[in-house]
Design a protein around this motif. Structure first.
Motif: not given
Lengths: 630, 609
Positions: A215, A218-219, A222-223, A225-226, A231, A235, A238, B118-119, B121-126, B129, B340, B342
């Motif tokens: 976690y 990933t947090i 996150v930038r 990863i995007k 993603e 996942l 994970f 988890f998923d 969180i990684q798909r929320l927008s900048f 975050h 977000e 995608v």
């Protein structure tokens, strides 16, 4: 950094070491009266629990079956009084054992913390902070639990079983023998399960920390990863972890779920034999109704003390290992110890001399060899050179965080090993590369330099260090909280505060490890100003990164591979065209690069005139800095 | 019989979004989707276990009355014994099954929740975050999820057990003698109220205790990380006093907590004990009066235990269960945030873009900031060209490039990629087309090799990885300086790389990804000349044939760009090539001159000595 030696987690035995157990028990010695208090209370509770069942038996056999109401009432009265007595004993044991547990936590933590204050920097360099923290927190918890509640549970359980057997024997010794066969079987099974369960939960915790790590990564990432559109793959990875977690959690629960039914099932065989015995001997008057009822109650209840004992023994292994780790910290010997005849001095103003100093952290890996240096009172020495070259070691030796392995260091004519550490360290002002603040207010942080300073003196120091201006702008001024480790302040502000702290200490020797992180121009010049204040008063050692600092030093030492490669003033060293020349030009270019954004910002100031003026001003300052000192 | 090692199957996919936006209890109900049957069976098993437990005592009653007292031998002793054993086996099985299925539900629900969060969180927008704290988010994803897991695994099932035991045994006693039943529950309401009140108070006291524990360990942590400061100011005694103060406070809070426990348990002991004893006395009187049999008395004595003692724990369970509602709320808050999208977008193609980019009067403001970060940005780039952005901190350089992968959405104007509006491209596709090399790239705590291949969606051979590393001028560092070469673990417990080394790993990563568009934060930390030359070369190789945006920190990297944009306060104040910009008065020339002057001053100084 070369100072960091790979930390080896010491292996601690999982076998019970008699010495450790003796030491654990000795923790209780100062509280012997409390221990005896709660142990006798818990024995009383435990014995009464067994006796109550016996009283129930008597109620049936002496009161109800013969229809003797007065006897029944008499027994109930006795029972009622004993309930009150037992409640009192419960109060006593919870209170005493609980408070004793807290007390032992308190004692251990205090002892550990105080000992940690005495340990030398070498210890900290080879021991991760996280390791120490879990010694002081979770290990002390585990030990305190063991010597109080663990001891209590074992006492309660064993006494309960013994008294139950005693009362059972009063009713029927033949049946008691049968029960005595069952008890050890239950104990073995229970211990097996508790071991399994604890192992499984350890696995759960292990996977859990991996999940938390995932976690976290990933947090924070996150930038990336995007940006890398990862993603799905992420996942999938994970999901493997959560699968592991699900399996571990389920297995732990599976064993827990199986444990009690299994033990109960075993005790059912005892109950079956009781009933058979009662049935077979009913004509000969072998077992009364009350007697049978009491036996069944005893056997049904017996799984609890057995479970408790099994749990304590299973946890004991870990707690003893915790104890070993705690004791290993307590037994760690500081490398730097004051001599018995060490003395204090009021002032350390005077020359500082390193005489043939050797230093090594580890045998065969020398950091400094035959290091010689004579610094006159009031000089400013800039130490430059590559990371790991030995700059920090020199400073740490000077502070006597370590002592030379050979040779000696003289401060104001005293061989510093003859002085107390306090005498030296209270005369030193230090500013670190990453300034460290403590949670609390700004005022408290500055006052750390001199605890008896008045508010006026604190502010005076802040002014001298150039910190006053920014502090005043804060809503609560000097009473503003800095947050844990100073998180609420910028790096530049933290530096200014640590300078103010050093100014307030009125040191004879000033040591500064310049920050490499860039701060804005204004703060930068304030920091310079603060440093100059201190350097005027003290003999100063600066691990220098900024050109201006280097140029202003009375002497520059280029330290590489643990010795002085070059020594002299800025101009002398440039003329040599050697190490210093290369370092300087490289650093200069870096600063030019760092300045592009700043120059852009200046150039962009709204009116071109003002921009030019600012630029000109800056140019003048730079020119002044660049001008040779002569 | 049961296979504990079998991997429980992952829960079937279920969009947890549906578990939200409804009441918390409905939310819990929906969380259980796909597990309701298991949980239902678990509850039923618990009930069966309670009934069999009661049945054992009823059989005992029959045995006492008929076999022992009346001497009725029509039923053989062995039948009784077999009955007891059968009931015990049934009860053991039911209990085990109930717990097992509850754990299965709890672990399954928790796993699905973990993965979903988890998923999510990684798909929320900048934007999300930017405003959220890492620790806070982790807390929700871990301990709040665990609270919910415990709700299903322990609390709900345990509370259910207590209630079922009460109901079943109360009915059983009622059937034995209704007066006894009512007489036996006199203190029950009182005990329940006390228990609820007590555990609510204890919860608070315990929180205060834990808070102090946290304070104590952060004091310790601060002391340890500031050990050099402590020693340098010889403040050991002061630190000891500080720690002792917190330590003492913790002791005091622990004592308070214990005092509460030390009062609650004996007080309720007395109440429950008195109730039980009163029941015995009453039942004894009924027996002596001949209203009930001895067997009934014995059965009653066995059953009454189950309706009195367990109730003391109900307060604890209720308080804990209400805590898990709070946790659910905290998790729902995160899950309510929009992801977000995608894959949304009308462009459907697998082919790489060409890389022609046109900005037309683009405006952009960060959410809630009110102030525009970019104003009327217009310019165009042909495929393969490079654009350098130069300007002070906060001038809008990063904001501009962050629009390209649609990390943020521009508020007005148009950005065209290959002639198609950017918003028509799915983010997912767009991000595959764009490579980013940051100033200090984030590396993951895995091996160097994994970091280089991170984000590459195909099998990559070792030879390819090495080739990329060589081109990024990092191969030699990896092989010679890192203990396990490409298999060296980066970060946390592993090796820390310098900023420049991280950047080169990121370059290698981007080379493998091979995007058409490149965003480059051009800054190298202090490195020696040879390395710097290598890095420049690596960057040049990387830029070859790609449309490149450079966030410039030095004039040198700007000079070669096809187009230079000078930014200030979110506007383009100057544009053109290096030669053009040098020729006109303005910000660019001033920056250039200032830098040249500094360089000249150095040269002068060096020659003068």
């Amino acid at each position: 950094m070369s100072e960091h030696i790979e930390f080896q987690e010491e292996e601690f035995t999982t076998r019970f070491s008699g010495r450790t157990i003796r030491r654990l028990v000795s923790l209780l010695r100062p509280y012997l009266a409390w221990v005896l208090g709660f142990l006798s209370a818990v024995m009383m509770v435990s014995g009464l629990d067994s006796y109550f069942t016996f009283l129930s038996k008597r109620m049936v056999d002496e009161g109800i079956t013969p229809g003797d109401w007065p006897t029944l009432v008499q027994i109930v009265e006795q029972y009622a009084v004993l309930i009150l007595v037992q409640a009192l004993a419960v109060f006593v044991f919870i209170y005493l054992a609980g408070i004793l547990g807290e007390r032992i936590r308190y004692d251990l933590r205090k002892q550990l913390f105080n000992h940690l204050q005495e340990l030398s920097l070498t210890y900290y360099n080879r021991t991760p902070v996280g390791w120490i923290i879990s010694r002081v927190t979770s290990d002390t918890d585990r030990v305190a639990e063991l010597v109080t509640w663990g001891l209590l549970d074992v006492t309660w359980s064993s006494f309960n079983i013994l008294t139950a057997l005693f009362f059972m024997a009063q009713i029927s010794w033949q049946l008691t023998l049968i029960v005595m066969v069952i008890v050890p079987i239950i104990i073995v099974v229970a211990t097996y399960f508790q071991r399994k369960i604890i192992t499984q939960y350890r696995e759960v915790r292990r996977v859990n920390s991996k999940i938390t790590g995932a976690y976290n990564e990933t947090i924070t990432g996150v930038r990336v990863i995007k940006a890398l559109d990862r993603e799905e793959e992420n996942l999938r990875e994970f999901s493997k972890l959560t699968g592991e977690m699900q399996r571990a959690g389920y297995r732990a629960a599976w064993y827990s779920a199986l444990f009690l039914p299994t033990v109960q099932l075993i005790s059912t065989f005892a109950i079956a034999s009781i009933i058979t015995y009662a049935g077979v001997t009913v004509e000969t008057g072998g077992l009364s109704v009350g007697g049978m009822y009491a036996f069944i109650s005893y056997v049904l209840f017996m799984i609890w003390p057995v479970q408790e004992m099994a749990r304590v023994f299973a946890e004991m292994q870990q707690a003893v290992a915790s104890g070993e780790r705690i004791f290993s910290l307590i037994d760690a010997v500081p490398d730097v110890v004051d001599k018995p005849d060490a003395y204090e001095v009021d002032s350390l103003r005077g020359d500082i001399v390193f005489e043939h100093v050797d230093f090594q952290y580890e045998e065969g890996k020398p950091i400094l060899t035959d290091f010689n240096l004579h610094v006159r009172q009031g000089e400013t020495i800039a130490l430059v050179g590559p990371t790991g070259g030995g700059k920090t070691t020199i400073v740490n030796l000077l502070c006597r965080f370590f002592e030379p392995t050979r040779g000696r260091i003289l401060i104001a004519g005293h061989d510093y090993t003859n002085l107390t550490q306090r005498a030296i360290q209270s005369r030193i002002g230090m500013v670190l590369q990453t300034p460290h603040l403590f949670s609390g207010t700004i005022r408290e942080n500055i006052r750390y330099g001199r605890l008896d300073a008045t508010d006026e003196e604190v502010e005076e120091a802040a002014k001298l260090a150039g910190a006053h201006a920014f502090i005043e702008k804060l809503p609560k001024g000097y009473d503003e909280q800095v947050g844990e480790g100073g998180v609420l302040l910028s790096t530049g502000q933290k530096q200014l505060l640590s300078l103010a702290r050093a100014v307030l200490a009125q040191p004879d020797i000033f040591i500064m490890d310049e920050a490499t992180a860039s701060v804005d121009t204004l703060t930068e010049s304030l920091i310079q100003q603060g440093m100059e204040t201190l350097m005027k008063e003290c003999t100063s050692f600066v691990i220098a990164h900024r050109l201006s600092t280097i140029r202003n030093a009375t002497r520059i030492l280029v330290i590489e591979d643990g010795c002085i490669k070059e020594m002299g003033t800025h101009r002398e060293l440039l003329r040599l065209g050697g190490h210093y020349y290369r370092l300087y030009t490289q650093q200069f270019r870096q600063e030019v690069i760092d300045q592009v954004e700043e120059l852009a910002a200046l150039a962009a100031a709204e009116q071109p005139d003002a921009a030019q003026a600012a630029d000109a001003q800056r140019r003048d300052r730079l020119a002044a800095e660049l001008a040779p000192a002569d | 019989m049961f296979n504990s090692t079998a991997q429980p199957a992952p829960p079937p996919p279920y969009d947890l979004k549906q578990a939200l936006g409804v009441g918390k209890l409905t939310g819990f109900w929906r969380l259980m989707t796909h597990f309701r049957m298991a949980y239902f069976v678990s509850t039923i098993s618990m009930g069966v276990s309670a009934i069999l437990n009661t049945a054992t005592f009823l059989l005992l009653r029959y045995f006492v009355d008929h076999y022992m007292v009346e001497g009725d031998r029509s039923v053989h002793l062995a039948v009784y014994v077999a009955g007891f054993l059968a009931l015990a086996v049934g009860q053991a099985f039911a209990t085990f099954n109930s717990r097992r299925l509850a754990a299965k539900t709890a672990e399954g629900v928790a796993r699905r929740l973990r993965e979903y969060i988890f998923d999510h969180i990684q798909r929320l927008s900048f934007t999300y975050h930017d405003k959220t704290q890492t620790g806070e988010l982790i807390q929700r994803a871990t301990s709040d999820v665990d609270t919910i897991r415990r709700f299903f695994a322990d609390q709900a099932i345990e509370a259910g057990r207590i209630v079922l035991l009460f109901v079943v045994n109360f009915i059983a006693i009622y059937l034995l003698d209704w007066r006894l039943a009512w007489f036996s529950v006199i203190v029950v309401p009182v005990v329940m109220v006390i228990s609820l009140y007590f555990f609510r108070r204890v919860e608070k006291a315990y929180e205060a205790y834990q808070e102090q524990e946290a304070r104590l360990s952060s004091t310790l942590q601060e002391n340890l990380s500031g050990v050099r400061v402590v020693k340098a100011f010889a403040r050991q005694e002061y630190e000891k006093a500080k720690f002792d103060k917190e330590n003492r406070e913790k002791y005091a809070r622990g004592r308070h907590l214990l005092l509460m426990h030390a009062l609650f348990w004996p007080v309720t002991d007395v109440m429950c004990g008195a109730q039980m004893l009163g029941g015995y006395l009453f039942a004894g009187w009924l027996t002596i009066q001949g209203e009930i049999t001895i067997g009934t008395y014995v059965a009653y004595a066995g059953l009454v235990v189950w309706i009195i003692w367990p109730l003391r724990n109900l307060g604890r369970l209720i308080v804990q269960m209400s805590e898990s509602l709070v946790s659910f709320g905290r998790i729902a808050e995160v899950l309510k945030e929009e992801r977000e999208p995608v894959v949304e977008g009308s462009v459907r193609t697998d082919k790489p873009v060409r890389g022609e980019i046109v900005f037309e009067d683009v405006h952009f403001a960060y959410d809630g900031s009110g102030r525009a970060a970019l104003h009327g940005i217009s310019f165009s780039v042909k495929p393969g060209q490079s654009v350098a952005l130069i300007g002070g901190t906060g001038s809008g350089k990063s904001s501009l490039v962050n629009l390209l992968p649609r990390f943020y959405e521009y508020t007005s104007g148009r950005i065209l990629l290959d002639g198609v509006e950017l918003k028509e491209y799915p983010r997912h596709y767009l991000r595959q087309q764009i490579g980013i090399v940051e100033q200090e790239p984030f590396l993951f705590s895995r091996t160097v090799r994994d970091n280089i291949t991170y984000g590459v969606k195909r099998e990559v051979s070792d030879a390819e990885v090495e080739a990329a590393a060589r081109a990024a001028a990092i191969h030699d560092v990896i092989v010679n300086k890192l203990p396990q070469g490409y298999d060296t673990l980066v970060g946390e417990r592993g090796i820390t790389l310098s900023g420049g080394q991280k950047q080169r790993v990121a370059i290698a990563r981007t080379l493998l990804k091979d995007p058409r568009i490149l965003i480059l934060d051009d800054s190298t930390s202090a490195v020696d000349f040879e390395t710097e030359a290598e890095i420049r070369q690596a960057l040049r190789r990387l830029m070859q044939g790609r449309t490149t945006f450079i966030i410039a920190h030095r004039i040198q990297s700007v000079m070669d760009a096809d187009l230079i944009l000078v930014l200030d306060h979110g506007r383009i104040v100057q544009r053109g090539s290096h030669e053009e910009l040098i020729a006109q008065d303005g910000m660019y020339r001033r920056i250039y001159q200032a830098q040249m002057r500094l360089e000249a001053e150095l040269e002068e100084e060096l020659t003068r000595v």
